[in-house]
Design a protein around this motif. Structure first.
Motif, PDB file in Angstrom:
ATOM      1  N   MET A 167      38.198  40.868  44.283  1.00 22.27           N
ATOM      2  CA  MET A 167      36.963  40.401  44.831  1.00 22.27           C
ATOM      3  C   MET A 167      36.770  40.882  46.255  1.00 22.27           C
ATOM      4  N   THR A 168      37.289  42.053  46.509  1.00 24.14           N
ATOM      5  CA  THR A 168      36.991  42.613  47.805  1.00 24.14           C
ATOM      6  C   THR A 168      35.595  43.203  47.729  1.00 24.14           C
ATOM      7  N   VAL A 169      34.808  42.977  48.744  1.00 25.60           N
ATOM      8  CA  VAL A 169      33.434  43.449  48.765  1.00 25.60           C
ATOM      9  C   VAL A 169      33.397  44.767  49.512  1.00 25.60           C
ATOM     10  N   GLY A 170      33.122  45.844  48.786  1.00 25.35           N
ATOM     11  CA  GLY A 170      33.055  47.154  49.411  1.00 25.35           C
ATOM     12  C   GLY A 170      34.348  47.557  50.094  1.00 25.35           C
ATOM     13  N   GLY A 171      35.495  47.069  49.607  1.00 24.16           N
ATOM     14  CA  GLY A 171      36.784  47.383  50.184  1.00 24.16           C
ATOM     15  C   GLY A 171      37.144  46.510  51.379  1.00 24.16           C
ATOM     16  N   ALA A 172      36.244  45.611  51.791  1.00 22.52           N
ATOM     17  CA  ALA A 172      36.519  44.746  52.941  1.00 22.52           C
ATOM     18  C   ALA A 172      37.397  43.584  52.513  1.00 22.52           C
ATOM     19  N   ALA A 173      38.251  43.154  53.411  1.00 22.58           N
ATOM     20  CA  ALA A 173      39.153  42.038  53.124  1.00 22.58           C
ATOM     21  C   ALA A 173      38.360  40.730  53.075  1.00 22.58           C
ATOM     22  N   VAL A 174      38.835  39.815  52.279  1.00 22.43           N
ATOM     23  CA  VAL A 174      38.224  38.503  52.147  1.00 22.43           C
ATOM     24  C   VAL A 174      38.812  37.593  53.217  1.00 22.43           C
ATOM     25  N   GLU A 175      37.974  36.782  53.844  1.00 23.21           N
ATOM     26  CA  GLU A 175      38.434  35.830  54.852  1.00 23.21           C
ATOM     27  C   GLU A 175      39.423  34.843  54.221  1.00 23.21           C
ATOM     28  N   PRO A 176      40.421  34.360  54.976  1.00 23.22           N
ATOM     29  CA  PRO A 176      41.429  33.457  54.405  1.00 23.22           C
ATOM     30  C   PRO A 176      40.840  32.210  53.740  1.00 23.22           C
ATOM     31  N   HIS A 177      39.889  31.538  54.380  1.00 19.95           N
ATOM     32  CA  HIS A 177      39.348  30.315  53.770  1.00 19.95           C
ATOM     33  C   HIS A 177      38.539  30.640  52.518  1.00 19.95           C
ATOM     34  N   GLU A 178      37.860  31.788  52.476  1.00 18.29           N
ATOM     35  CA  GLU A 178      37.132  32.198  51.270  1.00 18.29           C
ATOM     36  C   GLU A 178      38.103  32.538  50.145  1.00 18.29           C
ATOM     37  N   ARG A 179      39.230  33.172  50.507  1.00 20.77           N
ATOM     38  CA  ARG A 179      40.243  33.527  49.510  1.00 20.77           C
ATOM     39  C   ARG A 179      40.852  32.268  48.902  1.00 20.77           C
ATOM     40  N   VAL A 180      41.133  31.253  49.731  1.00 19.08           N
ATOM     41  CA  VAL A 180      41.692  29.989  49.240  1.00 19.08           C
ATOM     42  C   VAL A 180      40.685  29.297  48.328  1.00 19.08           C
ATOM     43  N   GLN A 181      39.419  29.271  48.731  1.00 22.62           N
ATOM     44  CA  GLN A 181      38.384  28.643  47.896  1.00 22.62           C
ATOM     45  C   GLN A 181      38.220  29.390  46.574  1.00 22.62           C
ATOM     46  N   ALA A 182      38.270  30.722  46.612  1.00 25.62           N
ATOM     47  CA  ALA A 182      38.160  31.515  45.386  1.00 25.62           C
ATOM     48  C   ALA A 182      39.339  31.232  44.463  1.00 25.62           C
ATOM     49  N   TYR A 183      40.546  31.117  45.025  1.00 26.47           N
ATOM     50  CA  TYR A 183      41.721  30.803  44.215  1.00 26.47           C
ATOM     51  C   TYR A 183      41.590  29.413  43.592  1.00 26.47           C
ATOM     52  N   GLU A 184      41.091  28.437  44.364  1.00 27.02           N
ATOM     53  CA  GLU A 184      40.920  27.088  43.829  1.00 27.02           C
ATOM     54  C   GLU A 184      39.921  27.081  42.672  1.00 27.02           C
ATOM     55  N   ARG A 185      38.850  27.874  42.761  1.00 22.95           N
ATOM     56  CA  ARG A 185      37.897  27.980  41.651  1.00 22.95           C
ATOM     57  C   ARG A 185      38.562  28.611  40.433  1.00 22.95           C
ATOM     58  N   LEU A 186      39.359  29.674  40.668  1.00 25.56           N
ATOM     59  CA  LEU A 186      40.073  30.314  39.563  1.00 25.56           C
ATOM     60  C   LEU A 186      41.039  29.341  38.893  1.00 25.56           C
ATOM     61  N   LEU A 187      41.750  28.581  39.712  1.00 25.24           N
ATOM     62  CA  LEU A 187      42.710  27.621  39.176  1.00 25.24           C
ATOM     63  C   LEU A 187      42.007  26.541  38.363  1.00 25.24           C
ATOM     64  N   PHE A 188      40.862  26.064  38.844  1.00 25.18           N
ATOM     65  CA  PHE A 188      40.091  25.064  38.098  1.00 25.18           C
ATOM     66  C   PHE A 188      39.653  25.632  36.756  1.00 25.18           C
ATOM     67  N   ARG A 189      39.130  26.868  36.753  1.00 24.71           N
ATOM     68  CA  ARG A 189      38.689  27.483  35.495  1.00 24.71           C
ATOM     69  C   ARG A 189      39.853  27.691  34.536  1.00 24.71           C
ATOM     70  N   ARG A 190      40.997  28.097  35.076  1.00 29.70           N
ATOM     71  CA  ARG A 190      42.174  28.300  34.224  1.00 29.70           C
ATOM     72  C   ARG A 190      42.612  26.976  33.590  1.00 29.70           C
ATOM     73  N   ASN A 191      42.665  25.923  34.398  1.00 30.48           N
ATOM     74  CA  ASN A 191      43.062  24.616  33.875  1.00 30.48           C
ATOM     75  C   ASN A 191      42.041  24.088  32.872  1.00 30.48           C
ATOM     76  N   ALA A 192      40.761  24.289  33.149  1.00 33.18           N
ATOM     77  CA  ALA A 192      39.725  23.851  32.208  1.00 33.18           C
ATOM     78  C   ALA A 192      39.854  24.595  30.887  1.00 33.18           C
TER      79      ALA A 192
END
Length: 107
Positions: free
Chosen positions: A1-26
């Motif tokens: 989920m890098t946008v145009g090769g740019a790094a993702v901000e730490p808090h956005e990366r944590v939030q994205a992981y939490e969404r992924l984890l929720f979807r995986r558990n669901a």
């Protein structure tokens, strides 16, 4: 989920992981519940081949859902087993706030 090769901000990366984890558990819980619906139907006299195909379909749907989505928000490589403290094995990006450098202060 890098946008145009740019790094993702730490808090956005944590939030994205939490969404992924929720979807995986669901998806996991949906698969388990569906299996508990199919097993009693199979016990009521369904043809074992049909019950097996339905169970295989449920498991296949779980794998189909998880495989393309369970990836690092930073580099896009597949993630391993989820843990309380999570770091990408490929790029080393911290994915949980408890991981050193995980952006707990940015939340």
């Amino acid at each position: 989920m890098t946008v145009g090769g740019a790094a993702v901000e730490p808090h956005e990366r944590v939030q994205a992981y939490e969404r992924l984890l929720f979807r995986r558990n669901a998806a996991a819980w949906t698969t388990i519940i569906a299996a508990f619906v199919v097993l009693p139907l199979a016990a009521r006299g369904w043809d074992p081949r049909v019950a097996g195909l339905v169970a295989l379909g449920i498991f296949g749907a779980y794998i189909w859902f998880i495989w393309p989505h369970w990836r690092c928000p930073q580099c896009g490589h597949p993630l391993g087993r989820p843990a309380r403290i999570m770091r990408c094995a490929w790029c080393g990006a911290p994915l949980t706030p408890d991981t050193p450098g995980g952006g707990a202060s940015g939340r």
